[in-house]
Design a protein around this motif. Structure first.
Motif, PDB file in Angstrom:
ATOM      1  N   GLN A  33       0.829  -1.195   0.000  1.00 54.77           N
ATOM      2  CA  GLN A  33       0.000   0.000   0.000  1.00 54.77           C
ATOM      3  C   GLN A  33       0.873   1.257   0.000  1.00 54.77           C
ATOM      4  N   ALA A  34       1.941   1.242   0.779  1.00 56.38           N
ATOM      5  CA  ALA A  34       2.841   2.404   0.817  1.00 56.38           C
ATOM      6  C   ALA A  34       3.432   2.668  -0.564  1.00 56.38           C
ATOM      7  N   GLU A  35       3.852   1.614  -1.236  1.00 53.09           N
ATOM      8  CA  GLU A  35       4.421   1.789  -2.577  1.00 53.09           C
ATOM      9  C   GLU A  35       3.376   2.336  -3.540  1.00 53.09           C
ATOM     10  N   ASP A  36       2.145   1.870  -3.431  1.00 51.80           N
ATOM     11  CA  ASP A  36       1.063   2.393  -4.267  1.00 51.80           C
ATOM     12  C   ASP A  36       0.891   3.904  -4.047  1.00 51.80           C
ATOM     13  N   ILE A  37       0.869   4.304  -2.794  1.00 45.24           N
ATOM     14  CA  ILE A  37       0.683   5.717  -2.460  1.00 45.24           C
ATOM     15  C   ILE A  37       1.856   6.543  -2.969  1.00 45.24           C
ATOM     16  N   VAL A  38       3.073   6.054  -2.775  1.00 42.01           N
ATOM     17  CA  VAL A  38       4.259   6.779  -3.248  1.00 42.01           C
ATOM     18  C   VAL A  38       4.219   6.936  -4.759  1.00 42.01           C
ATOM     19  N   GLN A  39       3.870   5.873  -5.465  1.00 40.92           N
ATOM     20  CA  GLN A  39       3.810   5.955  -6.924  1.00 40.92           C
ATOM     21  C   GLN A  39       2.750   6.953  -7.376  1.00 40.92           C
ATOM     22  N   GLU A  40       1.592   6.926  -6.749  1.00 52.11           N
ATOM     23  CA  GLU A  40       0.537   7.882  -7.107  1.00 52.11           C
ATOM     24  C   GLU A  40       0.968   9.313  -6.773  1.00 52.11           C
ATOM     25  N   THR A  41       1.657   9.492  -5.655  1.00 48.78           N
ATOM     26  CA  THR A  41       2.147  10.821  -5.279  1.00 48.78           C
ATOM     27  C   THR A  41       3.136  11.339  -6.316  1.00 48.78           C
ATOM     28  N   LEU A  42       4.066  10.482  -6.742  1.00 51.55           N
ATOM     29  CA  LEU A  42       5.055  10.902  -7.733  1.00 51.55           C
ATOM     30  C   LEU A  42       4.414  11.127  -9.102  1.00 51.55           C
ATOM     31  N   ARG A  62       4.658  15.236   0.784  1.00 50.31           N
ATOM     32  CA  ARG A  62       4.099  14.658   2.013  1.00 50.31           C
ATOM     33  C   ARG A  62       2.610  14.984   2.141  1.00 50.31           C
ATOM     34  N   THR A  63       2.220  16.206   1.773  1.00 51.89           N
ATOM     35  CA  THR A  63       0.808  16.588   1.844  1.00 51.89           C
ATOM     36  C   THR A  63      -0.027  15.756   0.890  1.00 51.89           C
ATOM     37  N   VAL A  64       0.446  15.605  -0.331  1.00 57.60           N
ATOM     38  CA  VAL A  64      -0.283  14.795  -1.309  1.00 57.60           C
ATOM     39  C   VAL A  64      -0.395  13.352  -0.814  1.00 57.60           C
ATOM     40  N   ALA A  65       0.722  12.798  -0.339  1.00 50.84           N
ATOM     41  CA  ALA A  65       0.710  11.413   0.139  1.00 50.84           C
ATOM     42  C   ALA A  65      -0.259  11.244   1.312  1.00 50.84           C
ATOM     43  N   LYS A  66      -0.218  12.160   2.262  1.00 51.91           N
ATOM     44  CA  LYS A  66      -1.114  12.061   3.420  1.00 51.91           C
ATOM     45  C   LYS A  66      -2.572  12.147   2.966  1.00 51.91           C
ATOM     46  N   ASN A  67      -2.853  13.059   2.037  1.00 50.13           N
ATOM     47  CA  ASN A  67      -4.221  13.173   1.530  1.00 50.13           C
ATOM     48  C   ASN A  67      -4.666  11.892   0.834  1.00 50.13           C
ATOM     49  N   LEU A  68      -3.773  11.262   0.117  1.00 48.39           N
ATOM     50  CA  LEU A  68      -4.106   9.995  -0.540  1.00 48.39           C
ATOM     51  C   LEU A  68      -4.397   8.907   0.492  1.00 48.39           C
ATOM     52  N   VAL A  69      -3.600   8.862   1.543  1.00 48.15           N
ATOM     53  CA  VAL A  69      -3.821   7.863   2.592  1.00 48.15           C
ATOM     54  C   VAL A  69      -5.161   8.108   3.273  1.00 48.15           C
ATOM     55  N   VAL A  70      -5.404   9.351   3.655  1.00 51.73           N
ATOM     56  CA  VAL A  70      -6.632   9.672   4.380  1.00 51.73           C
ATOM     57  C   VAL A  70      -7.859   9.419   3.511  1.00 51.73           C
ATOM     58  N   SER A  71      -7.761   9.707   2.233  1.00 54.76           N
ATOM     59  CA  SER A  71      -8.924   9.504   1.361  1.00 54.76           C
ATOM     60  C   SER A  71      -9.119   8.040   0.992  1.00 54.76           C
ATOM     61  N   GLY A  72      -8.208   7.176   1.428  1.00 52.11           N
ATOM     62  CA  GLY A  72      -8.381   5.751   1.186  1.00 52.11           C
ATOM     63  C   GLY A  72      -7.959   5.311  -0.198  1.00 52.11           C
ATOM     64  N   ARG A  83      -9.917  -0.191   3.854  1.00 53.56           N
ATOM     65  CA  ARG A  83     -10.702   0.912   4.361  1.00 53.56           C
ATOM     66  C   ARG A  83      -9.779   2.122   4.486  1.00 53.56           C
ATOM     67  N   PRO A  84     -10.347   3.321   4.394  1.00 56.95           N
ATOM     68  CA  PRO A  84      -9.524   4.521   4.550  1.00 56.95           C
ATOM     69  C   PRO A  84      -8.944   4.588   5.954  1.00 56.95           C
ATOM     70  N   VAL A  85      -7.798   5.209   6.077  1.00 58.59           N
ATOM     71  CA  VAL A  85      -7.191   5.420   7.382  1.00 58.59           C
ATOM     72  C   VAL A  85      -7.912   6.583   8.039  1.00 58.59           C
ATOM     73  N   GLU A  86      -8.364   6.367   9.241  1.00 58.31           N
ATOM     74  CA  GLU A  86      -9.050   7.413   9.984  1.00 58.31           C
ATOM     75  C   GLU A  86      -8.007   8.262  10.699  1.00 58.31           C
ATOM     76  N   PRO A  87      -8.298   9.549  10.919  1.00 58.24           N
ATOM     77  CA  PRO A  87      -7.327  10.401  11.613  1.00 58.24           C
ATOM     78  C   PRO A  87      -6.885   9.817  12.956  1.00 58.24           C
ATOM     79  N   ALA A  88      -7.763   9.110  13.644  1.00 58.32           N
ATOM     80  CA  ALA A  88      -7.380   8.508  14.931  1.00 58.32           C
ATOM     81  C   ALA A  88      -6.358   7.388  14.748  1.00 58.32           C
TER      82      ALA A  88
END
Length: 167
Positions: A33-42, A62-72, A83-88
């Motif tokens: 999942q991390a690699e997916d997010i990094v690739q989408e961010t780049l 970092r902002t783009v990556a965090k937004n991608l994680v939070v939005s699931g 499931r999307p990562v919740e802020p908690a």
């Protein structure tokens, strides 16, 4: 090579490792999942290449990556149990900042290694290949991979100790 391609290569070379470490924490250690997010961010950085410089792109990435994680965000791979990562679920900010700073220090120490040693560390620890897989990718014997890894990790440890990173 045009400027855009050059900037994207520089962004990838400079930020992929630290960004992967940052995202990995956000997704609870799920490397895929991390690699997916990094690739989408780049990929999104490539779409904004005229607005970014490799030296100053870290906060934007970092902002783009965090937004991608939070939005699931998930790469379309058929996994429907996600499931999307919740802020908690996110790590405390102080831990996150410390981890990012350490990631940058590790990336800087990696840049100080010889190209041969750095390549072995990247294959074994960042790309999570076995010794045999790394040997095949690098075109060297497995024994050479082990030897280079030993000396690279020792040099990396020394460089990090000089920077005050002891964990």
């Amino acid at each position: 090579m045009d400027r855009g391609e050059d900037v994207v290569r520089q962004l990838y070379g400079r930020w992929r490792g630290p960004l992967h470490g940052y995202v990995l924490r956000l997704v609870g250690g799920d490397h895929r999942q991390a690699e997916d997010i990094v690739q989408e961010t780049l990929l999104r950085a490539w779409e904004h290449v005229d607005e970014l410089t490799p030296e100053a792109a870290g906060p934007w990435l970092r902002t783009v990556a965090k937004n991608l994680v939070v939005s699931g965000f998930r790469r379309r791979s058929g996994r429907d149990s996600e499931r999307p990562v919740e802020p908690a679920d996110l790590p405390p900010v102080a831990d996150e900042v410390e981890h990012v700073l350490q990631s940058w220090q590790v990336a800087e120490a990696l840049r100080g290694l010889s190209p041969d040693h750095r390549a072995v560390v990247v294959e074994l620890y960042y790309r999570r290949r076995t010794v045999d897989e790394a040997a095949a990718v690098l075109g060297i014997p497995a024994g050479t991979v082990k030897s280079r890894c030993f000396y690279a990790l020792r040099a990396l440890r020394d460089a990090l100790e000089e920077r005050g990173v002891t964990e």
